[in-house]
Design an enzyme around this catalytic site. Structure first.
Site, PDB file in Angstrom:
ATOM      1  N   ASP A  82       0.923  -1.011   0.055  1.00 42.75           N
ATOM      2  CA  ASP A  82       0.145   0.060  -0.064  1.00 42.75           C
ATOM      3  C   ASP A  82       0.734   1.238  -0.077  1.00 42.75           C
ATOM      4  O   ASP A  82       2.028   1.111   0.205  1.00 42.75           O
ATOM      5  CB  ASP A  82      -0.806  -0.021   1.262  1.00 42.75           C
ATOM      6  CG  ASP A  82      -1.965   1.114   1.340  1.00 42.75           C
ATOM      7  OD1 ASP A  82      -2.094   1.595   0.165  1.00 42.75           O
ATOM      8  OD2 ASP A  82      -2.804   1.193   2.176  1.00 42.75           O
ATOM      9  N   LYS A  83       0.079   2.375  -0.224  1.00 45.58           N
ATOM     10  CA  LYS A  83       0.836   3.684  -0.211  1.00 45.58           C
ATOM     11  C   LYS A  83       0.135   4.518   0.711  1.00 45.58           C
ATOM     12  O   LYS A  83      -1.193   4.219   0.929  1.00 45.58           O
ATOM     13  CB  LYS A  83       0.897   4.323  -1.540  1.00 45.58           C
ATOM     14  CG  LYS A  83       1.289   5.658  -1.498  1.00 45.58           C
ATOM     15  CD  LYS A  83       0.549   6.794  -1.796  1.00 45.58           C
ATOM     16  CE  LYS A  83      -0.917   7.010  -1.718  1.00 45.58           C
ATOM     17  NZ  LYS A  83      -1.423   8.316  -1.785  1.00 45.58           N
ATOM     18  N   HIS A  84       0.733   5.392   1.624  1.00 47.69           N
ATOM     19  CA  HIS A  84       0.097   6.385   2.526  1.00 47.69           C
ATOM     20  C   HIS A  84       0.602   7.680   2.207  1.00 47.69           C
ATOM     21  O   HIS A  84       1.856   7.712   2.563  1.00 47.69           O
ATOM     22  CB  HIS A  84       0.282   5.861   4.200  1.00 47.69           C
ATOM     23  CG  HIS A  84      -0.373   6.697   4.934  1.00 47.69           C
ATOM     24  ND1 HIS A  84      -2.121   6.487   5.103  1.00 47.69           N
ATOM     25  CD2 HIS A  84      -0.257   7.607   5.777  1.00 47.69           C
ATOM     26  CE1 HIS A  84      -2.260   7.304   5.986  1.00 47.69           C
ATOM     27  NE2 HIS A  84      -1.396   8.206   6.233  1.00 47.69           N
ATOM     28  N   SER A  85      -0.411   8.593   2.191  1.00 50.53           N
ATOM     29  CA  SER A  85       0.145   9.972   2.116  1.00 50.53           C
ATOM     30  C   SER A  85      -0.017  10.874   3.181  1.00 50.53           C
ATOM     31  O   SER A  85      -1.157  10.598   3.946  1.00 50.53           O
ATOM     32  CB  SER A  85      -0.341  10.655   0.680  1.00 50.53           C
ATOM     33  OG  SER A  85      -0.467  11.892   0.920  1.00 50.53           O
ATOM     34  N   THR A 122      -9.412  11.061   0.615  1.00 53.18           N
ATOM     35  CA  THR A 122      -9.945   9.989  -0.320  1.00 53.18           C
ATOM     36  C   THR A 122     -11.397   9.787  -0.091  1.00 53.18           C
ATOM     37  O   THR A 122     -11.921   9.614  -1.031  1.00 53.18           O
ATOM     38  CB  THR A 122      -8.685   8.847  -0.158  1.00 53.18           C
ATOM     39  OG1 THR A 122      -7.486   9.585  -0.349  1.00 53.18           O
ATOM     40  CG2 THR A 122      -9.090   7.979  -1.036  1.00 53.18           C
ATOM     41  N   ARG A 170      -6.089  13.289  20.674  1.00 51.86           N
ATOM     42  CA  ARG A 170      -4.872  14.249  19.971  1.00 51.86           C
ATOM     43  C   ARG A 170      -5.461  15.578  19.322  1.00 51.86           C
ATOM     44  O   ARG A 170      -4.863  16.523  19.427  1.00 51.86           O
ATOM     45  CB  ARG A 170      -3.930  13.501  19.175  1.00 51.86           C
ATOM     46  CG  ARG A 170      -3.072  12.477  20.256  1.00 51.86           C
ATOM     47  CD  ARG A 170      -2.428  11.669  19.055  1.00 51.86           C
ATOM     48  NE  ARG A 170      -1.710  12.228  17.983  1.00 51.86           N
ATOM     49  CZ  ARG A 170      -1.518  11.713  16.952  1.00 51.86           C
ATOM     50  NH1 ARG A 170      -1.702  10.646  16.599  1.00 51.86           N
ATOM     51  NH2 ARG A 170      -0.664  12.208  15.943  1.00 51.86           N
ATOM     52  N   SER A 185       0.503   5.935  14.689  1.00 53.34           N
ATOM     53  CA  SER A 185      -0.672   6.262  14.200  1.00 53.34           C
ATOM     54  C   SER A 185      -0.916   5.541  12.902  1.00 53.34           C
ATOM     55  O   SER A 185      -1.626   4.758  12.520  1.00 53.34           O
ATOM     56  CB  SER A 185      -1.149   7.680  14.226  1.00 53.34           C
ATOM     57  OG  SER A 185      -2.497   7.804  13.686  1.00 53.34           O
ATOM     58  N   LYS A 189      -2.067   1.203  11.581  1.00 55.32           N
ATOM     59  CA  LYS A 189      -3.176   1.092  10.860  1.00 55.32           C
ATOM     60  C   LYS A 189      -2.628   0.132   9.796  1.00 55.32           C
ATOM     61  O   LYS A 189      -3.398  -0.652   9.130  1.00 55.32           O
ATOM     62  CB  LYS A 189      -3.781   2.257  10.223  1.00 55.32           C
ATOM     63  CG  LYS A 189      -4.872   2.982  11.437  1.00 55.32           C
ATOM     64  CD  LYS A 189      -5.305   4.214  11.025  1.00 55.32           C
ATOM     65  CE  LYS A 189      -4.292   5.094  10.620  1.00 55.32           C
ATOM     66  NZ  LYS A 189      -4.742   6.680  11.564  1.00 55.32           N
ATOM     67  N   LYS A 190      -1.242   0.554   9.197  1.00 57.40           N
ATOM     68  CA  LYS A 190      -0.939  -0.289   8.198  1.00 57.40           C
ATOM     69  C   LYS A 190      -0.616  -1.882   8.384  1.00 57.40           C
ATOM     70  O   LYS A 190      -0.676  -2.695   7.680  1.00 57.40           O
ATOM     71  CB  LYS A 190       0.284   0.496   7.480  1.00 57.40           C
ATOM     72  CG  LYS A 190      -0.001   1.779   7.055  1.00 57.40           C
ATOM     73  CD  LYS A 190      -1.050   1.472   5.922  1.00 57.40           C
ATOM     74  CE  LYS A 190      -1.770   3.159   5.503  1.00 57.40           C
ATOM     75  NZ  LYS A 190      -2.812   2.950   4.410  1.00 57.40           N
TER      76      LYS A 190
HETATM   77  N1  URA Z   1      -2.529  10.618   9.923  1.00 58.56           N
HETATM   78  C1  URA Z   1      -2.734   9.416  10.727  1.00 58.56           C
HETATM   79  O1  URA Z   1      -3.484   8.382  10.338  1.00 58.56           O
HETATM   80  N2  URA Z   1      -2.300   9.862  12.089  1.00 58.56           N
HETATM   81  C2  URA Z   1      -1.758  10.755  12.540  1.00 58.56           C
HETATM   82  O2  URA Z   1      -1.383  10.875  13.474  1.00 58.56           O
HETATM   83  C3  URA Z   1      -1.568  11.921  11.512  1.00 58.56           C
HETATM   84  C4  URA Z   1      -1.863  12.051  10.323  1.00 58.56           C
END
Ligand code: URA
Length: 440
Positions: A82-85, A122, A170, A185, A189-190
């Site tokens: 996957d990619k995360h931006s 997205t 937060r 964070s 999730k990844k």
């Molecule tokens: N995106 C996230 O999923 N978590 C963060 O803390 C900041 C950006």
């Protein structure tokens, strides 16, 4: 364990033990720790930070706080990447990258979020596609990833629930901007999504959370270092967000730009460069190409042959969207009643753009969110946004505004003019990819 003592130890700059971190995450997930203690802990981390071992322990514990997906059925068929931006303005990369990478042999289970503030989400963009189910069951998600090679969906409640609670706290306690907390964070999730590998797109510039390259580097260093302790292979690209990415800003308008790109129509070169660089990194990471040159050629061929478009079409149709979205987008995508060009007050070359302010133009039009949960106008936004180096004047607009009312259009025009600085002399655009980070 008395959690007040854990907060005190972090407040005093001490390193936390694995047991203390696991206790914190259990208390987050089952809500046995009250929000004020979670907030105090987050503020202590904000000021005192965490090393890679502590951040890695937090990441793994948060990933383990809910379901962890496994992709056993894809073993031997291709890598799960996957990619995360970190987010930006006009960032529609995921809609292009996922089907292109899928057409090249990756499986891309992409779990994304909604927009807040100046950056678009997205999931909000997907809402512009009528019928598209962005929160399918896990079984349906798996089926679509297996058949189309990619599926872009929203975060389910059972993936990293501890992060969901921590992030919400937060968000209201000014503790989002902490490198170890951001790292844990994102990576939790990844990890929970069961990936073999991840490519991070860390954006820098006036529209990014990490405005300077130094800040982006600090996040890249942390993400690569911490991912290394969890066993998830991760590479990072630092890419430019000093202006809108692509031509469109706005939910339906960005989907229209994606469709035009996949259909072989006009493409904005900076968007193309970003997408192809990230896909190439995924293919190299997934051992589907020997080097970047070969990876890039494969990615380009996937677009040229139409295979990437077919993957996108299949993903959309299998998740409930129109089967003919790519051939008849105008039939499905919502349109705003007022569409008019925004001309600059003088002539010149676009020299600088406050991309955050451009993102806020969309918020002002109703296409972006001021507070979580707000409903969006999916049709509004900007198209044909001029990029740095473009000559603008009375025949060449800064952009075209799509608005619900003449008053909104006028306000958007004023704000866009304020956000754009012109120069009398030609200006060179900034590079798209600043740096690539891979583990040592
Ligand atoms: N995106 C996230 O999923 N978590 C963060 O803390 C900041 C950006």
């Amino acid at each position: 364990m008395i959690f007040k003592d854990v907060i005190r130890r972090k407040r005093d700059g001490l390193k936390l033990t694995l047991g203390e971190i696991e206790f914190f995450v259990r208390g987050l997930a089952d809500s046995s720790l009250p929000a004020e203690q979670v907030a105090a802990f987050a503020m202590a981390v904000f000021y005192r930070s965490m090393d890679f071992a502590e951040t890695g322990a937090l990441t793994v514990a948060m990933a383990d706080s809910g379901v962890r997906l496994r992709w056993d059925e894809l073993r031997g068929r291709g890598p799960v990447i996957d990619k995360h931006s970190t987010g930006g303005v006009g960032d529609k990369v995921s809609f292009l990258l996922a089907p292109i990478a899928a057409a090249c042999g990756c499986f891309v289970p992409m779990i994304s979020g909604r927009g807040l503030g100046h950056t678009g989400g997205t999931l909000d963009k997907l809402d512009a596609i009528p019928g598209y189910r962005s929160l399918p069951s896990v079984e349906e998600f798996r089926r679509v990833v297996g058949s189309a090679g990619c599926a872009i969906i929203g975060q389910t409640n059972d993936l990293a629930p501890a992060d969901r609670r921590l992030y919400a706290i937060r968000d209201v306690t000014a503790t989002v901007e902490s490198i170890p907390l951001i790292t844990a964070s994102i990576l939790s999730k990844k990890l929970a999504a069961g990936l073999d590998g991840l490519v991070m797109d860390i954006k820098t510039g006036s529209g990014a959370f990490m405005e300077t390259v130094e800040e982006a580097r600090a996040l890249a260093r942390s993400i690569i270092g911490v991912a290394g302790t969890t066993g998830m292979q991760t590479h990072a690209l630092i890419t430019d967000m000093s202006q809108t990415l692509g031509w469109a800003v706005g939910n339906a308008l960005e989907i229209a730009e994606v469709i035009e790109f996949l259909n072989g129509g006009a493409r904005e070169t900076r968007l193309q460069e970003t997408v192809l660089s990230l896909v190439a990194e995924m293919l190299v990471l997934g051992k589907l190409a020997d080097d970047h040159q070969q990876a890039r050629q494969r990615a380009e061929a996937a677009v040229r042959s139409g295979e990437a478009a077919r993957r996108f079409e299949r993903m959309v149709a299998e998740l409930g969207g129109p089967a003919d979205l790519l051939t008849r987008p105008a039939r499905y995508l919502p349109r705003a009643p007022i569409v008019e060009p925004i001309f600059p007050l003088t002539e010149g070359y676009v020299a600088r753009v406050d991309a955050r302010a451009v993102g806020n133009v969309l918020v002002g039009l109703g296409g972006g969110r001021r507070v979580a949960g707000e409903a969006l106008d999916l049709a509004v936004g900007l198209s044909e946004v001029s990029s740095i180096g473009t000559r603008v004047g009375k025949d060449q607009p800064l952009a075209v505004v799509h608005a619900r009312s003449p008053e909104q259009a006028r306000q958007a025009a004023d704000a866009l003019r304020d956000a754009t600085a012109l120069s009398g002399a030609p200006v060179s655009p900034p590079p798209m990819v600043h740096e690539t980070w891979v583990p040592p």
